[in-house]
Write a protein that holds these residues in place. Structure first.
Motif, mmCIF file in Angstrom:
data_model
loop_
_atom_site.group_PDB
_atom_site.id
_atom_site.type_symbol
_atom_site.label_atom_id
_atom_site.label_comp_id
_atom_site.label_asym_id
_atom_site.label_seq_id
_atom_site.Cartn_x
_atom_site.Cartn_y
_atom_site.Cartn_z
ATOM 1 N N ALA A 164 -5.354 -0.496 -12.755
ATOM 2 C CA ALA A 164 -4.866 -0.652 -14.127
ATOM 3 C C ALA A 164 -3.636 0.215 -14.383
ATOM 4 O O ALA A 164 -2.763 -0.138 -15.187
ATOM 5 C CB ALA A 164 -5.977 -0.306 -15.114
ATOM 6 N N GLU A 165 -3.582 1.356 -13.684
ATOM 7 C CA GLU A 165 -2.446 2.278 -13.851
ATOM 8 C C GLU A 165 -1.292 1.954 -12.911
ATOM 9 O O GLU A 165 -0.261 2.640 -12.941
ATOM 10 C CB GLU A 165 -2.925 3.713 -13.604
ATOM 11 C CG GLU A 165 -3.944 4.194 -14.633
ATOM 12 C CD GLU A 165 -4.578 5.524 -14.255
ATOM 13 O OE1 GLU A 165 -4.375 5.974 -13.096
ATOM 14 O OE2 GLU A 165 -5.277 6.106 -15.098
ATOM 15 N N GLY A 166 -1.448 0.939 -12.063
ATOM 16 C CA GLY A 166 -0.396 0.576 -11.127
ATOM 17 C C GLY A 166 -0.230 1.556 -9.986
ATOM 18 O O GLY A 166 0.859 1.685 -9.408
ATOM 19 N N ILE A 167 -1.325 2.242 -9.635
ATOM 20 C CA ILE A 167 -1.288 3.249 -8.564
ATOM 21 C C ILE A 167 -1.856 2.652 -7.285
ATOM 22 O O ILE A 167 -2.961 2.094 -7.286
ATOM 23 C CB ILE A 167 -2.120 4.484 -8.964
ATOM 24 C CG1 ILE A 167 -1.529 5.153 -10.208
ATOM 25 C CG2 ILE A 167 -2.209 5.479 -7.814
ATOM 26 C CD1 ILE A 167 -2.398 6.255 -10.786
ATOM 27 N N ALA A 168 -1.122 2.752 -6.193
ATOM 28 C CA ALA A 168 -1.667 2.350 -4.890
ATOM 29 C C ALA A 168 -2.823 3.286 -4.551
ATOM 30 O O ALA A 168 -2.696 4.506 -4.674
ATOM 31 C CB ALA A 168 -0.586 2.425 -3.825
ATOM 32 N N SER A 169 -3.948 2.717 -4.127
ATOM 33 C CA SER A 169 -5.147 3.550 -3.954
ATOM 34 C C SER A 169 -5.937 3.166 -2.717
ATOM 35 O O SER A 169 -6.683 2.181 -2.714
ATOM 36 C CB SER A 169 -6.040 3.458 -5.196
ATOM 37 O OG SER A 169 -7.176 4.293 -5.063
ATOM 38 N N ASP A 170 -5.761 3.941 -1.662
ATOM 39 C CA ASP A 170 -6.645 3.897 -0.509
ATOM 40 C C ASP A 170 -7.606 5.076 -0.624
ATOM 41 O O ASP A 170 -7.167 6.232 -0.687
ATOM 42 C CB ASP A 170 -5.864 4.014 0.800
ATOM 43 C CG ASP A 170 -5.235 2.709 1.239
ATOM 44 O OD1 ASP A 170 -5.659 1.642 0.748
ATOM 45 O OD2 ASP A 170 -4.305 2.752 2.066
#
Length: 274
Positions: A164-170
């Motif tokens: 939702a925040e537009g953060i790439a998340s691995d």
């Protein structure tokens, strides 16, 4: 879709120990990596980061089992990252990620467990299946299923927030052979669903210490009733993700860490669930 890649949950089994090498069941026994296991995970870390299979700047969290072998593995895998890159990764020690508690079977080989159960008059009508039958004086499949369901709920909640925040998340999970294969099966809803009815199922245990990770209370969970037939050798890596960039569609990423850039992904957010 934009350029933000679909969130991923990257599962990493710890490197070789003396008992993983011999095939002995290793639950609560706190073994260190062998020298081979140390080199094994150094090579793995060097490969996945230098070849950009995993972008270190996309790692938001590392969750780990409290066992020494898992925590050592983190250090060796992340060794090639810069100090600045490592400083941005939150490491959360989570008791829910510990290995299956094997009880009477700790330190035994599979054939020894089968013989022990036979001597106790068990398995007369069907062979022992840990995924269904659990371990004597250890954990049932319901108990490990509940705690790994809690882990999944936390991970998917973080992924939803980051997306939702537009953060790439691995998000990387460092744990064990049985627990990670079990978690992978639950990720895409194998097994059966059960309501939280008993006191132990309803108890809200805080198994980690990090205020940035919201606790997700469960009213139901999943557990296995058969072998999911997954393999994950010591030092192995698997990737769990989502179809159509939708957190409500958890899926196994068969390509593993070998993924195209986000702008080349074949999935699209407006594609129906097929």
């Amino acid at each position: 879709m934009g350029s933000t890649p679909t969130p991923r949950c990257i599962i990493v089994r710890h490197g070789q120990t003396e008992w993983s090498k011999s095939g002995q069941y290793t639950g609560l026994t706190d073994l260190a990596l062998t020298p081979f296991g140390e080199g094994q995970m150094r090579r793995t870390g060097k490969s996945i980061f230098q070849n950009k299979f995993i972008d270190p700047d996309h790692i938001t969290y590392v969750f780990t089992s409290p066992r020494t072998r898992a925590r050592q593995t983190i250090g060796f895998v992340l060794e090639t990252l810069t100090e600045q890159q490592r400083s941005k990764i939150r490491v959360v020690v989570d008791e829910d990620l510990r290995e299956w508690e094997y009880g009477d079977y700790e330190g035994l080989l599979t054939h020894e467990i089968i013989e022990l159960r036979k001597s106790r008059g068990l398995d007369k009508t069907r062979p022992w299946n840990i995924w269904r039958d659990g371990c004597e004086n250890g954990e049932t499949t319901q108990q490990i299923g509940l705690r790994l369901s809690r882990v999944i709920a936390r991970i998917q909640n973080l992924h939803r927030k980051h997306q939702a925040e537009g953060i790439a998340s691995d998000i990387m999970l460092f744990a064990h052979g049985h627990s990670l294969r079990y978690l992978a099966a639950l990720w895409f809803k194998l097994g059966v669903e059960k309501k939280c009815e008993t006191d132990w199922e309803k108890s809200e245990l805080k198994t980690y210490n990090d205020d940035t990770v919201p606790y997700i209370a469960l009213d139901k969970y999943r557990h296995l009733i058969d072998n999911p037939n997954f393999l994950l050798d010591a030092g192995g890596i698997g990737v769990l993700s989502y179809s159509h960039h939708n957190i409500d569609e958890p899926a196994l990423a068969l390509a593993g860490a070998f993924v195209p850039p986000a702008e080349e992904e074949s999935q699209h957010g407006d594609v129906p669930n097929v």
